[in-house]
Design an enzyme around this catalytic site. Structure first.
Site, PDB file in Angstrom:
ATOM      1  N   TYR A  97       0.818  -1.212   0.000  1.00 45.02           N
ATOM      2  CA  TYR A  97       0.000   0.000   0.000  1.00 45.02           C
ATOM      3  C   TYR A  97       0.855   1.266   0.000  1.00 45.02           C
ATOM      4  O   TYR A  97       0.499   2.277  -0.613  1.00 45.02           O
ATOM      5  CB  TYR A  97      -0.932   0.007   1.216  1.00 45.02           C
ATOM      6  CG  TYR A  97      -2.133  -0.893   1.050  1.00 45.02           C
ATOM      7  CD1 TYR A  97      -3.040  -0.699   0.019  1.00 45.02           C
ATOM      8  CD2 TYR A  97      -2.353  -1.948   1.925  1.00 45.02           C
ATOM      9  CE1 TYR A  97      -4.142  -1.523  -0.139  1.00 45.02           C
ATOM     10  CE2 TYR A  97      -3.456  -2.784   1.780  1.00 45.02           C
ATOM     11  CZ  TYR A  97      -4.346  -2.566   0.744  1.00 45.02           C
ATOM     12  OH  TYR A  97      -5.429  -3.385   0.585  1.00 45.02           O
ATOM     13  N   GLU A 195      -0.216 -29.193  13.099  1.00 46.47           N
ATOM     14  CA  GLU A 195      -0.804 -28.376  12.034  1.00 46.47           C
ATOM     15  C   GLU A 195      -1.996 -27.547  12.497  1.00 46.47           C
ATOM     16  O   GLU A 195      -2.035 -26.339  12.289  1.00 46.47           O
ATOM     17  CB  GLU A 195      -1.240 -29.271  10.870  1.00 46.47           C
ATOM     18  CG  GLU A 195      -1.960 -28.499   9.771  1.00 46.47           C
ATOM     19  CD  GLU A 195      -2.466 -29.369   8.651  1.00 46.47           C
ATOM     20  OE1 GLU A 195      -3.148 -28.834   7.764  1.00 46.47           O
ATOM     21  OE2 GLU A 195      -2.198 -30.597   8.650  1.00 46.47           O
ATOM     22  N   ASP A 247      -2.572 -33.346   9.216  1.00 48.91           N
ATOM     23  CA  ASP A 247      -3.648 -34.111   8.593  1.00 48.91           C
ATOM     24  C   ASP A 247      -3.056 -35.091   7.586  1.00 48.91           C
ATOM     25  O   ASP A 247      -1.869 -34.996   7.215  1.00 48.91           O
ATOM     26  CB  ASP A 247      -4.613 -33.176   7.859  1.00 48.91           C
ATOM     27  CG  ASP A 247      -5.456 -32.323   8.808  1.00 48.91           C
ATOM     28  OD1 ASP A 247      -5.598 -32.702   9.983  1.00 48.91           O
ATOM     29  OD2 ASP A 247      -5.975 -31.282   8.359  1.00 48.91           O
TER      30      ASP A 247
END
Length: 362
Positions: A97, A195, A247
């Site tokens: 920005y 995780e 996972d």
């Protein structure tokens, strides 16, 4: 200004001076970088991590597009140099920005991906990390929970913290630059990098960190650089085993890969961020079969990702080839929380103790 900050500023100024010298010598300015693709990743036998190979590409002012890239690099170098001199810091999002205020519209970034990549380019050519440029990502929220006492350097001075006794259930939040931390004392037997937030909370609620003298590191999905850096420091400096608990899907295997071997986009920092001796603790495809875990069918993107991993040098081991081929065969994926189908305590009372014992961690 610290020694590291002064060195970072000097490297940036030297880079800008090199562009000027090329101009003055009648040459077309250019910046040479390693090609950041999977095919240009090679294994470094000395450091045991994956790094960029010999293939390179150039940012050259011999085209309008190339000239714009170098112009943006010069403006960014000036901004970073001033920031270091003033003792300020900013986020990657703020840099994007902030460029809108630069007086030359051609130097302004079109997207944050563009500004992020330029900062990575400057890291590579200068040999200085973005942390030493005082560039921060957005807050990651990754945390530590376990028997570790540390000292952190802050703007308000030093503070000593015990990552069990002095923190709430949320744990100790990892700072943007974990090299500002000193390890004072610990009773840690191993580091468990997790995780998901749900599984991290389950481990803490069940007292896994206390019962097994474990430091639980919340990766919060794809781990931020600060998380990977502190994990590496814990392994290298305290000689602690590191295991990664994710996972059971191809995207989670890549999370493990980024902790252990580094990622393609930051291969120039693998020796700084990667922990090559980190082990994978699950969820394995064979766990889905053995424990009959609740699962979801693999989608086309999952299958493509698994097939891609079979070609990825980071996963070309007997273990990973066997597990990935099994997963493609059963056509299923499963989450960490699927272990709750056997009870809320199954993961801490049975699954992790058995797996870690088999791995020689416990």
């Amino acid at each position: 200004m610290s020694k590291n900050e002064a060195q970072a500023r000097e490297e940036l100024i030297d880079l800008a001076a090199d562009f000027y010298d090329q101009f003055a010598g009648g040459e077309i300015p250019e910046m040479e970088l390693p090609t950041r693709t999977k095919s240009n990743i090679v294994f470094d036998e000395d450091s045991n991590v994956w790094v960029y190979g010999d293939r390179t590409s150039k940012r050259s002012a011999n085209s309008v597009s190339g000239a714009r890239k170098l112009l943006k690099a010069v403006y960014t170098i000036e901004f970073l140099s001033d920031q270091l001199e003033e003792g300020r810091s900013s986020t990657l999002r703020e840099l994007y920005y902030l460029s809108e205020s630069w007086d030359n519209e051609e130097a302004q970034f079109n997207s944050q991906d563009e500004s992020n990549q330029l900062v990575e380019d400057l890291e590579i050519v200068s040999g200085v990390t973005r942390e030493d440029f005082h560039m921060r990502p957005e807050e990651s929220g990754a945390t530590l929970m376990g028997p570790l006492e540390l000292r952190e350097q802050t703007r308000r001075g030093e503070r000593e913290i015990h990552c069990q006794e002095d923190v709430g259930e949320g744990g100790y939040q990892i700072p943007n630059n974990p090299d500002m931390i000193d390890f004072l004392d610990h009773d840690i037997d191993f580091v468990l990098a997790v995780e998901t937030g749900g599984m991290r909370d389950r481990l803490v609620e069940n007292g896994f960190d206390e019962e097994y003298n474990c430091l639980v590191v919340h990766l919060k999905g794809q781990p931020a650089r600060a998380t990977r850096r502190i994990t590496k420091r814990l392994h290298d400096e305290l000689d602690l085993p590191v295991v990664v608990f994710t996972d059971g899907d191809p995207w989670s295997y890549r999370i493990y890969g980024s902790v252990a071997y580094g990622s393609i986009k930051s291969a120039h920092l693998s020796e700084y961020l990667a922990t090559p001796k980190a082990d994978f603790v699950g969820i394995q495809p064979k766990d889905i079969v053995e424990y009959d875990l609740p699962s979801d069918p693999l989608g086309d993107s999952d299958i493509n990702a698994l097939e891609s991993e079979l070609e990825d040098p980071r996963f070309q081991t007997d273990y990973w080839e066997e597990q990935i081929e099994l997963q493609l065969d059963i056509g299923k994926k499963s989450e960490q929380q699927a272990l709750a189908s056997r009870g809320l305590d199954f993961v801490t009372d049975t699954y992790l103790p058995e797996r870690l014992d088999d791995m020689g961690v416990l």
